[in-house]
Design a protein around this motif. Structure first.
Motif, PDB file in Angstrom:
ATOM      1  N   GLU A 125      64.747  26.914 -34.765  1.00 36.98           N
ATOM      2  CA  GLU A 125      63.526  27.030 -35.790  1.00 36.98           C
ATOM      3  C   GLU A 125      63.385  26.518 -36.212  1.00 36.98           C
ATOM      4  O   GLU A 125      62.542  25.862 -36.902  1.00 36.98           O
ATOM      5  CB  GLU A 125      63.058  28.746 -35.611  1.00 36.98           C
ATOM      6  CG  GLU A 125      61.981  28.977 -34.224  1.00 36.98           C
ATOM      7  CD  GLU A 125      61.091  28.464 -34.175  1.00 36.98           C
ATOM      8  OE1 GLU A 125      60.292  28.746 -34.011  1.00 36.98           O
ATOM      9  OE2 GLU A 125      60.844  27.608 -33.561  1.00 36.98           O
ATOM     10  N   LEU A 126      64.415  26.928 -37.267  1.00 33.17           N
ATOM     11  CA  LEU A 126      64.747  25.972 -38.929  1.00 33.17           C
ATOM     12  C   LEU A 126      64.515  24.654 -38.638  1.00 33.17           C
ATOM     13  O   LEU A 126      63.654  23.877 -39.472  1.00 33.17           O
ATOM     14  CB  LEU A 126      65.614  26.651 -39.686  1.00 33.17           C
ATOM     15  CG  LEU A 126      65.505  27.932 -40.215  1.00 33.17           C
ATOM     16  CD1 LEU A 126      66.368  28.626 -41.114  1.00 33.17           C
ATOM     17  CD2 LEU A 126      64.878  28.277 -41.478  1.00 33.17           C
ATOM     18  N   ARG A 127      64.946  24.526 -37.208  1.00 30.91           N
ATOM     19  CA  ARG A 127      65.582  22.455 -37.438  1.00 30.91           C
ATOM     20  C   ARG A 127      64.033  22.065 -37.457  1.00 30.91           C
ATOM     21  O   ARG A 127      63.274  21.302 -37.690  1.00 30.91           O
ATOM     22  CB  ARG A 127      66.419  22.362 -36.269  1.00 30.91           C
ATOM     23  CG  ARG A 127      66.713  21.132 -35.570  1.00 30.91           C
ATOM     24  CD  ARG A 127      67.691  20.640 -37.568  1.00 30.91           C
ATOM     25  NE  ARG A 127      67.586  18.809 -36.846  1.00 30.91           N
ATOM     26  CZ  ARG A 127      66.841  18.342 -37.536  1.00 30.91           C
ATOM     27  NH1 ARG A 127      65.759  18.528 -38.177  1.00 30.91           N
ATOM     28  NH2 ARG A 127      67.716  17.046 -37.319  1.00 30.91           N
ATOM     29  N   ARG A 128      62.937  23.136 -36.110  1.00 34.03           N
ATOM     30  CA  ARG A 128      61.787  22.133 -35.491  1.00 34.03           C
ATOM     31  C   ARG A 128      60.981  22.348 -37.409  1.00 34.03           C
ATOM     32  O   ARG A 128      60.034  21.391 -37.082  1.00 34.03           O
ATOM     33  CB  ARG A 128      61.427  24.157 -34.710  1.00 34.03           C
ATOM     34  CG  ARG A 128      59.839  22.942 -34.309  1.00 34.03           C
ATOM     35  CD  ARG A 128      59.624  24.488 -33.483  1.00 34.03           C
ATOM     36  NE  ARG A 128      59.165  25.853 -33.950  1.00 34.03           N
ATOM     37  CZ  ARG A 128      58.397  25.869 -34.660  1.00 34.03           C
ATOM     38  NH1 ARG A 128      56.959  25.075 -35.384  1.00 34.03           N
ATOM     39  NH2 ARG A 128      57.859  26.869 -35.472  1.00 34.03           N
ATOM     40  N   VAL A 129      61.069  22.899 -37.615  1.00 33.07           N
ATOM     41  CA  VAL A 129      59.878  23.277 -38.583  1.00 33.07           C
ATOM     42  C   VAL A 129      60.611  22.700 -40.035  1.00 33.07           C
ATOM     43  O   VAL A 129      59.408  22.242 -40.967  1.00 33.07           O
ATOM     44  CB  VAL A 129      59.711  24.369 -39.393  1.00 33.07           C
ATOM     45  CG1 VAL A 129      58.636  25.966 -38.178  1.00 33.07           C
ATOM     46  CG2 VAL A 129      60.487  25.482 -40.361  1.00 33.07           C
ATOM     47  N   MET A 130      61.675  22.360 -40.355  1.00 37.46           N
ATOM     48  CA  MET A 130      61.917  20.924 -41.090  1.00 37.46           C
ATOM     49  C   MET A 130      60.990  19.392 -41.021  1.00 37.46           C
ATOM     50  O   MET A 130      61.735  19.082 -40.400  1.00 37.46           O
ATOM     51  CB  MET A 130      63.376  21.316 -41.781  1.00 37.46           C
ATOM     52  CG  MET A 130      64.204  22.313 -41.740  1.00 37.46           C
ATOM     53  SD  MET A 130      63.629  23.507 -43.404  1.00 37.46           S
ATOM     54  CE  MET A 130      63.343  22.379 -44.383  1.00 37.46           C
TER      55      MET A 130
END
Length: 254
Positions: free
Chosen positions: A126-131
């Motif tokens: 999820e972090l990868r998605r929003v960065m």
């Protein structure tokens, strides 16, 4: 043994942040994160939002500091506390499904959070998605197998630390797994390091590790006798204390 109340949880978070090891760790993570004017900064597992004001100062009024936590008590406390600070928001949300648009976050941090979640890999994805493509993530997690405490009864002490790691921490080995999880999610790590956090005061160590609660759990579960537990704790309180744990830190610039 009574359940941990939201007030207990918030008080524990404040005690951890106020301890010397806690302050030093937060300073290092901020240095690695490098938030700047205009950035959107995200704090996963923000608790009552203790780090959001510092992030807001760094991103200035042209940026945003967003805190996400799944604990309603933390959000109820953190929202009003930061009301009126430009660009600061505290959201009740699950880190496995962030209510944040794709590629909209410039800086993201999480400290001692993945050890509690159901699926650390999903949270990192999820972090990868929003960065954003040039964003930066900094994560710090302990490895509970590295917890050591000085006591004249080392066998009993190992039993306590093993019980903590295997029975009370959901992802006790998350520290050593952190680099692999990040790389599998698509991050390219620019830093992987470890810090040994040392406590020489029983009270500060208990605030972080919950030793009294751990021992109470062990008594309830029949792993410690009702007389053995107080004796073990009494020695830690009344003699020179030394305890340490290794925290792994990873940083990434996409």
């Amino acid at each position: 043994m009574g359940e941990v109340t939201p007030e207990d949880s918030i008080r524990s978070l404040h005690e951890v942040a106020a301890s010397t090891p806690g302050r030093l760790m937060k300073q290092e993570l901020l240095r690695l994160l490098k938030p700047g004017p205009g950035d959107t900064a995200l704090d996963i597992g923000c608790g009552p939002g203790g780090d959001l004001e510092t992030l807001a100062q760094r991103v200035t009024s042209s940026g945003r500091a967003i805190g996400v936590d799944r604990n309603p008590g933390h959000v109820r406390r953190g929202g009003p506390a930061h009301k009126g600070i430009p660009g600061v928001a505290v959201c009740l949300a699950d880190a496995h499904a962030l209510p944040i648009l794709d590629q909209s976050v410039d800086r993201a941090r999480a400290e001692r959070v993945l050890m509690h979640v159901d699926d650390p890999s999903r949270v990192v994805e999820e972090l990868r998605r929003v960065m954003t493509p040039r964003g930066r993530v900094v994560l710090a997690e302990p490895d509970w197998d590295t917890l050591v405490i000085d006591h004249p009864n080392p066998d009993l002490t190992r039993a306590v630390t093993l019980f903590l790691a295997t029975s009370l921490i959901r992802n006790a080995d998350i520290g050593r797994r952190l680099p692999r999880i990040c790389v599998d999610a698509g991050f390219s790590l620019s830093l992987v390091t470890a810090r040994t956090v040392v406590h020489r005061d029983f009270r500060s160590a208990d605030a972080v590790w919950g030793l009294e609660r751990v021992v109470a759990h062990m008594v309830d579960a029949g792993h410690l006798g009702p007389r053995t537990a107080p004796d073990w704790l009494h020695h830690l309180r009344s003699h020179e204390f030394l305890g340490a744990i290794t925290i792994f830190v990873v940083a990434e610039a996409t």
